[in-house]
Design an enzyme around this catalytic site. Structure first.
Site: not given
Ligand code: ADP
Length: 614
Positions: A7, A86, A175, A236, A330, A384
Site C-alpha cells: 500500500n 492497493r 474504502h 477533511r 475503539n 484491509e
Molecule cells: P486510518 O484511516 O488512517 O487507517 P484508523 O482506522 O487507524 O485510521 O483510525 C484512526 C482514528 O481512530 C484516529 O482518530 C484515532 O484517534 C481513533 N482511535 C483509535 N483508537 C481510539 C480509541 N480508543 N478511542 C477513540 N478513538 C480512537
C-alpha cells in the site's frame, strides 16, 4: 497462500506478507517520510523494529532498498505466491481486482487526474515491485471497485450530463476493500449469506465513509468523486455547501490550493476541535469541558447518524449497522452517540455490551445491540491487508480453473427484425430491388438495411420493423414475447434458421404484401463466439449454458443460452428486448454480460444441440 500486500500512500509505504486465509501476518514493512525535496530522511521499520534510515526519498528507490530486506525477514518455508497492490482509483474501468499487465498499468496512469496524490504512488510501487518480483503474479485491488455497483441515480450528481461526462464527475466512492470485508465478516457472524442482508457499514478512521450494502452490493456511499465528500473526517470537512467555496474563491481571492488545504488538511475533527485529529485526545478534552472538542464530537456523530437514516431509507430497511475503523472499533463513546437514537430502525443499544466491545483479528465481530433487536449493531475489526490478500488469492486460484470465468461477454439487444429471401424483398419493395445497407451489425458481414416492413397480425400491426441483410435462403421474422401478444400470434422459441413448423405472418412493404407460410420465431438467446473463445470458456458449439448479468439493479441469470461457434463470429450475446428490459440493460452493446462467477462459472447444462445453421 502467502501474499505480499503493498500500500503506497502519498508519502509512506505499508507492506505486509499475509496468509490469505487466516489473515495472519508473516512480516511487515513500514516506510515513512517519503517526500522528495524534504530535508528529513525517510525511515523504515521491519516487523515493528527500531526505524532505520532509507537512502531514497521516493517510492521506487525505497522499495528497491527495503523489499529485499522484508523478504529476507520471512521464515523459511514462507513462499510468496502473489503481490496485491492497493490502488486508490480504478475509475469506471475496474469493478474488481485484475492481474496487472501493461494495459492495466497504463489505465492506472490515465486515471491519475482523478487521484493525483495516490495513483502515481501506487503505480511507482507496482513498477518497482514487478521489477524485483517479476516471476509471481501482481494484482491491482482498487478502493473504488466495490462501489461500481451503485445505481446511476446514486452515482450521478445533478449537473448537465455532458459536463459530468467530460470531466468524469460522478460518485466513485472509496474504502471499498474495508466495506466489502466488514460486510463479509458480519455475514459470517450471522451465519448468513451476505446476499440476504441489508447492511450499513460505517468506516470511521482518519478517513471516514459509509456504505449501504444491499444484498452484497454497494448501492450508496458517502465519499464521492473524491474522498472529500460525506462524513466529518480527521482533517477533511466532508459535506460543505459548494457555494461557500465559490464565495472564498470569488470574494476572498482564495485560489484552488488554499481551498484544498482548508478542506483536506485543516478541517474535520482537527479544524473543529483545534487540538488535532486524534479522537482520543478530543474525547479526553471534551470530558474536561473543552467546548470546541465537544462540538467536534457532536458534529461528527450527527453526520454519521444522518447518513445512517438516509441509507436505511434508501434500502427500505436494515439488518445491521456495522462500525469499523480506528474510531468505529475503539470508541465506545462514539458508537453510543451515533446509535443511541436508532430505535426507530429496530436497533436498540445495549450500553454494557457497547462498553465491553473489544475486537481484533482473533475476535473480529462483537454485537452491542440489546436482544432482541430487529436491526443489529456490530463492531467489526477491519483488516484491509487481509481483504486484499484474500481477493488476490481467489483471483490466482480462479486463474487455474479450466474455464475462463472472469472474461466478460458483451451483450447486444436485438430489437424485432426480419431476414428475407431476395424473392420476398422484391414482393415487398418492387422488382429488382436490392437491400440498401444502413449500418453494419457487430457480426461480420451482417447489416441493418434502410428497408422496413409492417408486421400484420390478426390482432394488430407493428410498423417500422427493420430488415437485416444480406438476404437469406429462408424468411425469418424475429419478435419478442410482448410482440406476440400484440400481434395475436404465438411464436415458438427457436434457434436462428430453425423455421420448420413455425407460424407464418403477413408482411407489408411499400410495393406489396407477402404472406409467409412460416418463419415467425422468438429467437433462442445465444452467444456468438470464435473457436478460440469456445476453448477459453470450455464450451462447444451447440452447448447450452447459463450466463449471469451482474452489477446492475436487476441482476439476472439467463439459462438456456445456446453457444454458436464459427471463425466468422465475434464474441457477443444476443438477447431480445424483453430479456434486455428484464435485466435493465441498455439497448446497445454497452452493457456487459458476465459469465457466472466462481462457483457457478459458465455452467454447462446440456451438451450438443442440433442447431440448424444460420
Ligand atoms: P486510518 O484511516 O488512517 O487507517 P484508523 O482506522 O487507524 O485510521 O483510525 C484512526 C482514528 O481512530 C484516529 O482518530 C484515532 O484517534 C481513533 N482511535 C483509535 N483508537 C481510539 C480509541 N480508543 N478511542 C477513540 N478513538 C480512537
Amino acid at each position: 497462500m502467502h501474499i505480499l500486500v503493498i500500500n503506497c500512500g502519498s508519502s509512506s509505504i505499508k507492506a505486509a506478507v499475509v496468509q490469505s486465509q487466516s489473515g495472519e501476518v508473516a512480516a511487515t514493512l513500514d516506510v515513512e517520510r517519503l517526500a522528495p525535496n524534504d530535508a528529513a530522511e525517510a525511515l523504515m521499520s521491519i516487523n515493528g523494529a527500531e526505524p532505520s534510515s532509507v537512502p531514497a526519498d521516493e517510492h521506487a528507490g525505497a522499495l528497491e532498498f527495503a523489499l529485499p530486506k522484508l523478504i529476507d525477514a520471512l521464515d523459511d518455508g514462507v513462499e510468496l505466491q502473489g503481490v496485491g497492490h492497493r490502488v486508490v482509483h480504478g475509475g469506471r474501468r475496474f469493478d474488481r481486482p485484475v492481474f496487472i499487465n501493461d494495459e492495466v498499468e497504463q489505465t492506472i496512469e490515465e486515471l491519475i487526474p482523478l487521484a493525483p496524490l495516490h495513483n502515481p504512488a501506487n503505480l511507482a510501487g507496482i513498477r518497482a515491485a514487478k521489477s524485483l518480483l517479476g516471476d509471481i503474479p501482481h494484482v491491482a485491488v482498487f478502493d473504488t471497485a466495490f462501489h461500481r455497483t451503485l445505481p446511476n441515480r446514486a452515482k450521478a450528481y445533478a449537473i448537465p450530463p455532458e459536463v459530468a461526462e467530460e470531466h468524469q464527475i460522478e460518485r466513485f466512492g472509496f474504502h471499498g476493500v474495508s466495506h466489502q470485508y466488514v460486510a463479509g465478516k458480519a455475514a459470517e457472524y450471522f451465519r448468513a449469506d451476505v446476499r440476504d442482508l441489508r447492511l450499513i457499514t460505517c468506516h470511521l478512521g482518519n478517513g471516514c465513509s459509509l456504505a449501504a450494502v444491499e444484498y452484497g452490493r454497494s448501492i450508496e456511499t458517502s465519499m464521492g468523486m473524491t474522498p472529500l465528500e460525506g462524513l466529518v473526517m480527521g482533517t477533511r470537512s466532508g459535506d460543505i455547501d459548494p457555494g461557500a467555496i465559490i464565495n472564498l474563491l470569488r470574494q476572498e481571492g482564495w485560489d484552488a490550493d488554499r481551498v484544498d488545504d482548508l478542506l483536506n488538511r485543516e478541517s474535520g475533527l482537527a479544524g473543529l476541535s483545534g487540538v488535532g485529529n486524534d479522537m482520543r485526545d478530543i474525547e479526553q478534552r471534551a470530558s474536561e469541558g473543552d467546548e470546541r472538542c465537544r462540538m467536534a464530537i457532536q458534529v461528527f456523530a450527527h453526520r454519521v447518524r444522518k447518513y445512517i437514516g438516509a441509507y436505511a431509507a434508501v434500502m427500505g430497511g436494515v439488518d445491521a449497522v456495522i462500525f469499523t475503523g480506528g474510531i468505529g472499533q475503539n470508541s465506545a463513546l462514539m458508537r453510543h452517540r451515533i446509535s443511541q437514537r436508532l430505535e426507530f430502525l429496530g436497533a436498540r443499544l445495549d450500553e454494557d455490551k457497547n462498553r465491553a466491545v473489544s475486537v481484533g483479528r482473533q475476535n473480529p465481530v462483537a454485537s452491542f445491540s440489546a436482544e432482541p433487536s430487529r436491526c443489529h449493531l456490530l463492531a467489526v475489526a477491519t483488516d484491509e491487508q487481509h481483504g486484499i490478500a484474500s481477493q488476490v488469492s481467489s483471483l490466482i486460484m480462479k486463474r487455474h480453473c479450466p474455464t475462463d470465468t472472469e472474461r466478460t461477454i458483451p451483450i447486444a439487444i436485438s430489437a424485432r427484425h426480419v431476414h428475407l429471401t431476395q424473392e420476398t424483398v422484391e414482393q415487398l419493395f418492387g422488382e429488382g430491388h436490392e437491400l440498401t445497407p444502413y449500418k453494419p451489425l457487430s457480426q461480420p458481414g451482417q447489416f441493418a438495411s434502410e428497408e422496413m416492413v409492417t408486421l400484420v397480425g390478426p390482432k394488430a400491426e407493428i410498423e417500422r420493423v427493420r430488415v437485416l441483410g444480406p438476404t437469406r435462403s429462408n424468411n425469418q421474422v424475429e419478435i419478442a414475447r410482448t410482440d406476440e401478444f400484440k400481434l395475436g400470434i404465438d411464436a415458438p422459441v427457436r434457434g436462428s434458421g430453425d423455421v420448420e413448423n413455425t407460424p407464418g405472418i403477413t408482411l407489408r412493404g411499400p410495393e406489396g404484401e407477402a404472406s409467409l407460410e412460416k418463419g415467425l420465431i422468438c429467437a433462442l438467446r445465444h452467444i456468438h463466439m470464435t473457436p478460440e473463445d469456445a476453448k477459453a470458456f470450455g464450451v462447444n458449439d451447440g452447448d447450452f449454458v447459463e450466463v449471469a448479468v451482474r452489477g446492475g439493479e436487476r441482476d439476472l441469470t439467463f439459462g438456456d443460452v445456446l453457444i454458436r461457434v464459427s471463425p466468422n463470429y465475434k464474441l457477443e450475446m444476443h438477447l431480445d428486448t424483453d430479456e434486455g428490459n428484464a435485466a435493465h440493460l441498455g439497448r446497445s452493446a454497452e452493457g456487459v454480460l458476465v459469465s457466472t462467477e466462481g462457483e457457478a462459472a459458465i455452467q454447462r447444462r446440456r451438451t450438443r444441440f442440433d442447431s440448424a445453421a444460420e
